[in-house]
Motif scaffolding. Structure first.
Motif, PDB file in Angstrom:
ATOM      1  N   ASP A  18       1.086  -1.231   0.180  1.00 25.38           N
ATOM      2  CA  ASP A  18       0.096   0.164   0.081  1.00 25.38           C
ATOM      3  C   ASP A  18       0.702   1.308   0.093  1.00 25.38           C
ATOM      4  O   ASP A  18       0.495   2.137  -0.639  1.00 25.38           O
ATOM      5  CB  ASP A  18      -1.012   0.000   1.500  1.00 25.38           C
ATOM      6  CG  ASP A  18      -2.006   1.065   1.337  1.00 25.38           C
ATOM      7  OD1 ASP A  18      -2.537   1.353   0.347  1.00 25.38           O
ATOM      8  OD2 ASP A  18      -1.625   2.004   2.166  1.00 25.38           O
ATOM      9  N   ILE A  19       1.833   1.231   0.679  1.00 15.92           N
ATOM     10  CA  ILE A  19       2.768   2.315   1.004  1.00 15.92           C
ATOM     11  C   ILE A  19       3.382   2.465  -0.566  1.00 15.92           C
ATOM     12  O   ILE A  19       3.542   3.607  -1.166  1.00 15.92           O
ATOM     13  CB  ILE A  19       4.060   2.206   1.887  1.00 15.92           C
ATOM     14  CG1 ILE A  19       3.309   2.239   3.349  1.00 15.92           C
ATOM     15  CG2 ILE A  19       5.026   3.138   1.821  1.00 15.92           C
ATOM     16  CD1 ILE A  19       4.203   1.746   4.492  1.00 15.92           C
ATOM     17  N   HIS A  20       3.698   1.517  -1.232  1.00 16.53           N
ATOM     18  CA  HIS A  20       4.564   1.583  -2.384  1.00 16.53           C
ATOM     19  C   HIS A  20       3.431   2.167  -3.564  1.00 16.53           C
ATOM     20  O   HIS A  20       3.813   3.016  -4.295  1.00 16.53           O
ATOM     21  CB  HIS A  20       4.981   0.259  -3.058  1.00 16.53           C
ATOM     22  CG  HIS A  20       6.126  -0.329  -2.228  1.00 16.53           C
ATOM     23  ND1 HIS A  20       6.525  -1.665  -2.240  1.00 16.53           N
ATOM     24  CD2 HIS A  20       6.965   0.161  -1.472  1.00 16.53           C
ATOM     25  CE1 HIS A  20       7.563  -1.813  -1.294  1.00 16.53           C
ATOM     26  NE2 HIS A  20       7.928  -0.704  -0.552  1.00 16.53           N
ATOM     27  N   ARG A  21       2.324   1.583  -3.329  1.00 17.00           N
ATOM     28  CA  ARG A  21       1.223   2.281  -4.292  1.00 17.00           C
ATOM     29  C   ARG A  21       1.050   3.698  -4.103  1.00 17.00           C
ATOM     30  O   ARG A  21       1.095   4.353  -5.006  1.00 17.00           O
ATOM     31  CB  ARG A  21      -0.079   1.472  -4.207  1.00 17.00           C
ATOM     32  CG  ARG A  21      -0.021   0.263  -4.798  1.00 17.00           C
ATOM     33  CD  ARG A  21      -1.640  -0.375  -4.912  1.00 17.00           C
ATOM     34  NE  ARG A  21      -2.108  -0.542  -3.546  1.00 17.00           N
ATOM     35  CZ  ARG A  21      -1.940  -1.618  -3.108  1.00 17.00           C
ATOM     36  NH1 ARG A  21      -1.171  -2.707  -3.409  1.00 17.00           N
ATOM     37  NH2 ARG A  21      -2.533  -1.906  -1.751  1.00 17.00           N
ATOM     38  N   ARG A  22       1.019   4.204  -2.806  1.00 17.16           N
ATOM     39  CA  ARG A  22       1.006   5.551  -2.607  1.00 17.16           C
ATOM     40  C   ARG A  22       2.172   6.478  -3.111  1.00 17.16           C
ATOM     41  O   ARG A  22       1.959   7.552  -3.446  1.00 17.16           O
ATOM     42  CB  ARG A  22       0.703   5.866  -1.004  1.00 17.16           C
ATOM     43  CG  ARG A  22      -0.322   5.341  -0.400  1.00 17.16           C
ATOM     44  CD  ARG A  22      -0.322   5.361   1.082  1.00 17.16           C
ATOM     45  NE  ARG A  22      -1.737   4.960   1.681  1.00 17.16           N
ATOM     46  CZ  ARG A  22      -2.842   5.932   1.962  1.00 17.16           C
ATOM     47  NH1 ARG A  22      -2.708   7.220   1.415  1.00 17.16           N
ATOM     48  NH2 ARG A  22      -3.780   5.340   2.503  1.00 17.16           N
ATOM     49  N   LEU A  23       3.240   5.900  -3.007  1.00 17.52           N
ATOM     50  CA  LEU A  23       4.543   6.744  -3.468  1.00 17.52           C
ATOM     51  C   LEU A  23       4.613   6.714  -4.959  1.00 17.52           C
ATOM     52  O   LEU A  23       4.796   7.705  -5.366  1.00 17.52           O
ATOM     53  CB  LEU A  23       5.771   6.048  -2.993  1.00 17.52           C
ATOM     54  CG  LEU A  23       6.134   6.215  -1.445  1.00 17.52           C
ATOM     55  CD1 LEU A  23       7.242   5.092  -1.048  1.00 17.52           C
ATOM     56  CD2 LEU A  23       6.234   7.724  -1.138  1.00 17.52           C
ATOM     57  N   ALA A  24       3.946   5.653  -5.479  1.00 23.05           N
ATOM     58  CA  ALA A  24       4.060   5.264  -6.945  1.00 23.05           C
ATOM     59  C   ALA A  24       2.850   6.666  -7.493  1.00 23.05           C
ATOM     60  O   ALA A  24       3.200   7.217  -8.421  1.00 23.05           O
ATOM     61  CB  ALA A  24       3.403   4.075  -7.649  1.00 23.05           C
ATOM     62  N   SER A  25       1.830   6.682  -6.903  1.00 25.99           N
ATOM     63  CA  SER A  25       0.642   7.729  -7.162  1.00 25.99           C
ATOM     64  C   SER A  25       1.318   8.937  -7.039  1.00 25.99           C
ATOM     65  O   SER A  25       1.262   9.894  -7.919  1.00 25.99           O
ATOM     66  CB  SER A  25      -0.367   7.433  -6.227  1.00 25.99           C
ATOM     67  OG  SER A  25      -1.189   6.143  -6.591  1.00 25.99           O
ATOM     68  N   ALA A  26       2.195   9.185  -5.951  1.00 32.86           N
ATOM     69  CA  ALA A  26       2.686  10.527  -5.648  1.00 32.86           C
ATOM     70  C   ALA A  26       3.553  11.089  -6.708  1.00 32.86           C
ATOM     71  O   ALA A  26       3.703  12.196  -7.169  1.00 32.86           O
ATOM     72  CB  ALA A  26       3.425  10.437  -4.203  1.00 32.86           C
ATOM     73  N   PHE A  27       4.582  10.056  -7.120  1.00 26.60           N
ATOM     74  CA  PHE A  27       5.372  10.372  -8.118  1.00 26.60           C
ATOM     75  C   PHE A  27       4.776  10.783  -9.506  1.00 26.60           C
ATOM     76  O   PHE A  27       5.179  11.640 -10.210  1.00 26.60           O
ATOM     77  CB  PHE A  27       6.362   8.973  -8.435  1.00 26.60           C
ATOM     78  CG  PHE A  27       7.136   8.975  -7.156  1.00 26.60           C
ATOM     79  CD1 PHE A  27       7.568   9.921  -6.445  1.00 26.60           C
ATOM     80  CD2 PHE A  27       7.698   7.474  -7.055  1.00 26.60           C
ATOM     81  CE1 PHE A  27       8.653   9.371  -5.280  1.00 26.60           C
ATOM     82  CE2 PHE A  27       8.304   7.170  -5.839  1.00 26.60           C
ATOM     83  CZ  PHE A  27       8.936   8.190  -5.027  1.00 26.60           C
ATOM     84  N   ALA A  28       3.710   9.991  -9.803  1.00 28.52           N
ATOM     85  CA  ALA A  28       2.867  10.018 -10.931  1.00 28.52           C
ATOM     86  C   ALA A  28       2.259  11.599 -10.831  1.00 28.52           C
ATOM     87  O   ALA A  28       2.404  12.219 -11.880  1.00 28.52           O
ATOM     88  CB  ALA A  28       1.916   9.103 -11.274  1.00 28.52           C
TER      89      ALA A  28
END
Length: 215
Positions: free
Chosen positions: A25-35
């Protein structure tokens, strides 16, 4: 379990177990933040500054592609560091910034080999250093906010370092967007003025990280 104050290592171990359970979930949040960061930087740059008119011609040369490659690979490397720094038990990956450094060294070598020594200081100063120092930090504010918001959902062990890495990533993302507008392609200009602008965001990220990411 013994009674008494909890040691830092014990707290880190607990947070590490929690982070492992919620890692995806943290990785998904970070990926979304980078996008969001990349889209926001471009969405702000294009209507305010615009893409350079000679981008097609510049792309056939050497310096413009190397400039974009340097800041883009710096952004990728910084995002990898942010991802690692968001976890309390993680070690920062080594070597992720080797590629942008090598790209800049190649570009600097090309600059020195092809330009007269008398021209180097002029090319380093460039024409739009002032715009660069204002535009990159401003373009990086929304990316920095997005990355820090995602990191608050994680558990970085070193708040200042994590914030600084968030600022580095935001600065590199903003510099990549700004590079599509900027006609100063000299690697000397990039190292000095892009470097200062990215450092401003890195410092801002460290200050905000100390307040927002500490636990």
């Amino acid at each position: 379990m013994t009674n008494g104050p909890m040691k830092t290592d014990d707290l880190v171990a607990i947070l590490a177990r929690d982070a492992a359970a919620t890692g995806p979930d943290i990785h998904r949040r970070l990926a979304s933040a980078f996008a969001v960061a990349a889209v926001a930087a471009l969405a702000l740059m294009v209507p305010t500054l615009g893409i350079r008119n000679d981008i097609a011609a510049a792309s056939t040369g050497m310096l413009f592609p190397l400039k974009i490659l340097a800041v883009a690979t710096l952004a990728v490397g910084a995002m990898a560091l942010v991802r690692a720094a968001s976890r309390p038990e993680a070690e920062l990956p080594r070597g992720v910034l080797v590629v942008p450094v090598l790209v800049l060294l190649v570009a600097l070598g090309h600059e020195v080999a092809t330009q007269a020594p008398a021209n180097l200081s002029t090319r380093m100063i460039g024409r739009f250093s002032g715009v660069c120092l204002i535009a990159i930090p401003l373009l990086g504010l929304i990316p920095l906010a997005a990355i820090l918001a995602a990191m608050r959902e994680a558990a970085p062990r070193h708040a200042v370092r994590a914030g600084a890495l968030a600022g580095l990533a935001a600065g590199a993302i903003a510099a990549t967007a700004y590079g599509l507008h900027c006609t100063d392609d000299s690697p000397l200009f990039v190292v000095v003025w892009y470097g200062i602008a990215i450092t401003i965001l890195t410092g801002l990220g460290a200050l905000l990280g100390r307040r927002l990411l500490a636990w």
